[in-house]
Design a protein around this motif. Structure first.
Motif, short mmCIF file in Angstrom:
data_model
loop_
_atom_site.label_atom_id
_atom_site.label_comp_id
_atom_site.label_asym_id
_atom_site.label_seq_id
_atom_site.Cartn_x
_atom_site.Cartn_y
_atom_site.Cartn_z
N GLY A 1 0.78 -1.23 0.00
CA GLY A 1 0.00 0.00 0.00
C GLY A 1 0.81 1.28 0.00
O GLY A 1 0.24 2.38 -0.02
N MET A 2 2.13 1.17 0.04
CA MET A 2 2.96 2.38 0.02
C MET A 2 2.74 3.13 -1.29
O MET A 2 2.69 2.55 -2.36
CB MET A 2 4.44 2.00 0.15
N GLY A 3 2.59 4.43 -1.17
CA GLY A 3 2.32 5.25 -2.34
C GLY A 3 0.86 5.65 -2.45
O GLY A 3 0.51 6.52 -3.26
N THR A 4 -0.01 5.04 -1.64
CA THR A 4 -1.42 5.42 -1.63
C THR A 4 -1.64 6.50 -0.57
O THR A 4 -0.75 6.80 0.23
CB THR A 4 -2.31 4.21 -1.33
N ASP B 1 3.69 3.77 8.57
CA ASP B 1 3.10 2.43 8.59
C ASP B 1 4.17 1.37 8.33
O ASP B 1 4.15 0.28 8.93
CB ASP B 1 2.00 2.32 7.54
N PHE B 2 5.10 1.68 7.42
CA PHE B 2 6.20 0.75 7.13
C PHE B 2 7.03 0.51 8.38
O PHE B 2 7.38 -0.63 8.70
CB PHE B 2 7.06 1.32 6.01
N ASN B 3 7.35 1.59 9.11
CA ASN B 3 8.15 1.45 10.34
C ASN B 3 7.41 0.67 11.42
O ASN B 3 8.00 -0.16 12.12
CB ASN B 3 8.53 2.84 10.86
N ILE B 4 6.11 0.94 11.54
CA ILE B 4 5.31 0.22 12.55
C ILE B 4 5.29 -1.28 12.23
O ILE B 4 5.45 -2.12 13.12
CB ILE B 4 3.88 0.79 12.60
N ARG B 5 5.11 -1.60 10.96
CA ARG B 5 5.11 -3.01 10.56
C ARG B 5 6.45 -3.66 10.85
O ARG B 5 6.50 -4.81 11.32
CB ARG B 5 4.79 -3.13 9.07
N ALA C 1 6.35 -2.96 -9.10
CA ALA C 1 7.14 -3.44 -7.96
C ALA C 1 6.28 -4.13 -6.92
O ALA C 1 6.70 -5.09 -6.27
CB ALA C 1 7.90 -2.28 -7.33
N GLN C 2 5.02 -3.64 -6.72
CA GLN C 2 4.15 -4.19 -5.69
C GLN C 2 3.14 -5.19 -6.24
O GLN C 2 2.16 -5.51 -5.58
CB GLN C 2 3.42 -3.05 -4.97
N SER C 3 3.37 -5.68 -7.44
CA SER C 3 2.49 -6.69 -8.02
C SER C 3 2.98 -8.08 -7.66
O SER C 3 4.13 -8.27 -7.24
CB SER C 3 2.43 -6.53 -9.54
#
Length: 676
Positions: A253-256, A263-267, A374-376
């Motif tokens: 979901g990065m980029g949305t 969110d990336f850091n929390i994950r 990249a995210q596919s």
């Protein structure tokens, strides 16, 4: 057309179930082929020795001073089932007279456990195809028809366990990806509607709908972290195979508008925290097993940093030293990409490499629209295949089985090309005779159905037979035979077995009680250890002249003991039958030593790469025992037409000689009583 499609799908599904039944049958037959010593000496040999108290070979990897192999997965996956089997065996032996601790059970039972684990790959692939609406039946058929699944996946390799864990991780991540994409799309849609809504009632309704959306950011985090920890402790290279999936899971979901870098850091931090319980469990189990931590120290709380061992860290430290990996073989950096992938996946591996090279070419040509996102899922599978291959290529020791975890991504991405061709349409901008030839014979659907599928199935059948039954196939049969010999011989008879040009023989199949275990005599309380009855000498690919000297030395020492202390002995030599003629010559040239070799048994089939059969030059007589008796026992010397290389008799005997070279000969070595 629709009915034809349904029939084709039904046919693929039936073929898949047949291949699954074949996978089970090949385990039960059993497969006597021996791929690599690690399939026994990193699992069955160690655990069977611990559980049954057998005389086994503990390799250097389980050295207590610097262990590099974790015991967690073998303990949970093999020791506990073996404990249950031992318990059941007491009753089956008492009431039914059936011993569940024989050589066959020792070989097959661990493979049955691996067989069950292998279906994790099938289940994961099916779930991914169902989730993304892909053609699952042909992909399942391709997976089941691969010799990787028929042979490798059912063997007790840490690589096979790594493959199953990696496949499970693929499924979890892909499911999280599509779930997150769905939730993010719905959230952004509702937020857009919320901003445009004019009425308060509509805004309240849209707000409630948005708040009712399920959470997705940390979905399956604890499960993924636990799988990764056990994967790393099973085999630290799991870091390389799992990294693309974990990174993609964090990147969802990065980029949305609704997912940011926070969110990336929390994950990432949540993932690390979720891994701590499994990490502590694995470290404690290893520390207890290797004696770094004792129950008494835990009870007294006398615990320090030196009471713990981290086996994956030791593994990495060992393999970071190129001098250590050189001891196991040095290979060129391109071996994985150009050799090992085709060995494992034949035409499908070539298709994968070709497709990757094409993607690099398009990237260099700035054709970015032709590349996957990249995210596919396509981008994820490409990185899951080639990121670990690229990193593992920097290690100078490379074997095909190291790449087993890329099986599911590779089949998921490229299996349809086996029947649809590499290109669904003409791929070139301009036509030419050469381009038309390439498209019609290699790239189109017609070419694929004509060549690729046939090569795929033929190659996998051949490799299943080779690795399942022929490659080092005599070693297990030799162990089974020696186990029976030990049972019928007196406990006071020492049995010496010398092997050459074959893989190490797992001693767990001999079912010999350990000579290291300290026992107590119940009558007088005296402590003692069992005397050693079986002696194994493994000389690798030693020159036969040097091998003869080793045999002569063992024979001389045994004879001296027989004379001085009346110690009975038996000396055997196991060697590929392709070397029998050369061995006969060695013994014939040393007749003054008064040593003879008598053939006891030949185990078929067997092929040692270290002693390849000779296509021409060695006759059937070469497998006879004494070289000085050849002229009496071999009719080949009695016919003049044998000098004609094209005579029927000569051709038949050359063919017979070739077939007989695919064996493992067991010789009895003893002192010649008189010179004949």
């Amino acid at each position: 057309m629709h009915s034809k499609s349904l029939k084709a799908k039904d046919s693929s599904l039936v073929s898949y179930y047949i291949l699954c039944a074949l996978r089970v049958a090949l385990v039960l037959v059993p497969q006597v082929g021996y791929i690599h010593p690690d399939e026994f000496f990193q699992s069955v040999e160690v655990i069977a020795g611990d559980e049954y108290g057998l005389e086994v070979t503990r390799t250097w990897e389980f050295n207590r001073t610097f262990p590099i192999r974790s015991i967690v997965i073998p303990y949970v996956g093999l020791k506990i089932p073996l404990s249950m089997l031992r318990f059941v065996s007491m009753y089956t032996r008492h009431y039914l007279g059936v011993n569940l601790r024989g050589t066959y059970v020792t070989l097959v039972f661990p493979r049955l456990l691996m067989l069950a684990l292998s279906f994790v790959n099938d289940w994961s692939l099916w779930r991914i195809c169902k989730t993304y609406g892909l053609d699952g039946q042909f992909r399942m058929l391709t997976l089941a028809s691969s010799y990787v699944m028929l042979v490798y996946a059912t063997r007790t390799f840490t690589n096979s366990i790594e493959m199953a864990l990696c496949s499970l991780l693929v499924y979890i991540v892909t499911e999280c990806m599509i779930h997150s994409n769905t939730v993010i799309y719905q959230r952004e849609f509702l937020e857009e509607k919320y901003r445009k809504a004019q009425k308060t009632v509509d805004r309240v309704r849209l707000y409630k709908l948005k708040m009712s959306l399920p959470s997705h950011s940390l979905n399956k985090c604890a499960l993924m972290a636990t799988i990764c920890v056990f994967g790393v402790f099973n085999r630290p290279t799991f870091i390389l195979f799992g990294f693309p999936f974990v990174f993609q899971w964090m990147l969802r979901g990065m980029g949305t508008k609704t997912v940011s870098f926070s969110d990336f850091n929390i994950r990432m931090f949540t993932f690390v925290a979720s891994a701590i319980p499994a990490l502590i469990f694995c470290i404690v189990v290893d520390s207890l097993y290797y004696g770094y931590l004792t129950p008494a120290e835990v009870e007294r709380l006398e615990i320090g940093i030196n009471n713990f061992v981290v086996t994956p860290l030791n593994f990495i430290r060992y393999n970071m030293n190129s001098d250590n990996t050189k001891q196991h073989g040095v290979h060129p950096y391109y071996l994985h990409l150009l050799v090992n992938i085709p060995i494992l996946y034949n035409v499908l591996g070539v298709i994968a490499v070709t497709s990757f090279v094409t993607m690099i070419y398009r990237f260099g040509s700035a054709e970015y629209t032709s590349l996957p996102r990249a995210q596919s899922i396509v981008g994820l599978m490409v990185s899951a295949i080639f990121f670990p291959i690229a990193t593992l290529s920097f290690i100078n020791h490379q074997e095909p089985r190291f790449l087993l975890p890329i099986t599911l991504p590779l089949i998921l991405l490229h299996a349809p090309k086996l029947k649809n061709g590499l290109c669904s349409s003409y791929p070139f901008k301009e036509r030419s005779l050469l381009k038309d030839f390439l498209y019609n014979h290699f790239l189109s659907t017609r070419a694929s159905s004509r060549y690729l599928l046939r090569v795929w199935y033929t190659t996998n059948i051949a490799l299943t037979l080779f690795y399942g039954f022929v490659h080092q196939g005599g070693v297990y049969q030799l162990a089974e035979h020696m186990g029976r010999q030990i049972e019928v011989r007196s406990a006071t008879t020492h049995i010496h077995l010398v092997t050459s040009h074959i893989y190490s023989m797992p001693q767990c199949f001999l079912n010999l009680p350990s000579t290291q275990t300290l026992l107590v005599n119940p009558e007088n309380g005296q402590k003692y250890r069992r005397d050693r009855q079986f002696f194994l000498y493994e000389y690798g690919s030693l020159d036969l002249g040097q091998l003869y000297k080793k045999l002569k030395l063992i024979l001389d020492i045994s004879e001296m003991k027989a004379i001085s202390s009346n110690q009975k002995y038996l000396l055997y030599l196991a060697i590929p039958s392709s070397l029998s003629e050369e061995l006969n010559n060695v013994f014939h040239n040393r007749t003054s030593a008064l040593v003879k070799h008598t053939q006891v048994k030949v185990f078929y089939p067997h092929l040692s790469i270290e002693a390849m059969p000779k296509l021409l030059g060695q006759h059937l007589c070469g497998i006879n025992t004494d070289a000085d008796e050849l002229e009496d026992t071999c009719p080949i010397y009695a016919h003049d037409d044998e000098q004609n290389p094209f005579s029927v008799s000569r051709v038949l005997k050359e063919f017979s000689s070739l077939i007989h070279q695919f064996g493992l000969i067991l010789y009895r070595i003893e002192v010649r009583k008189k010179i004949e």
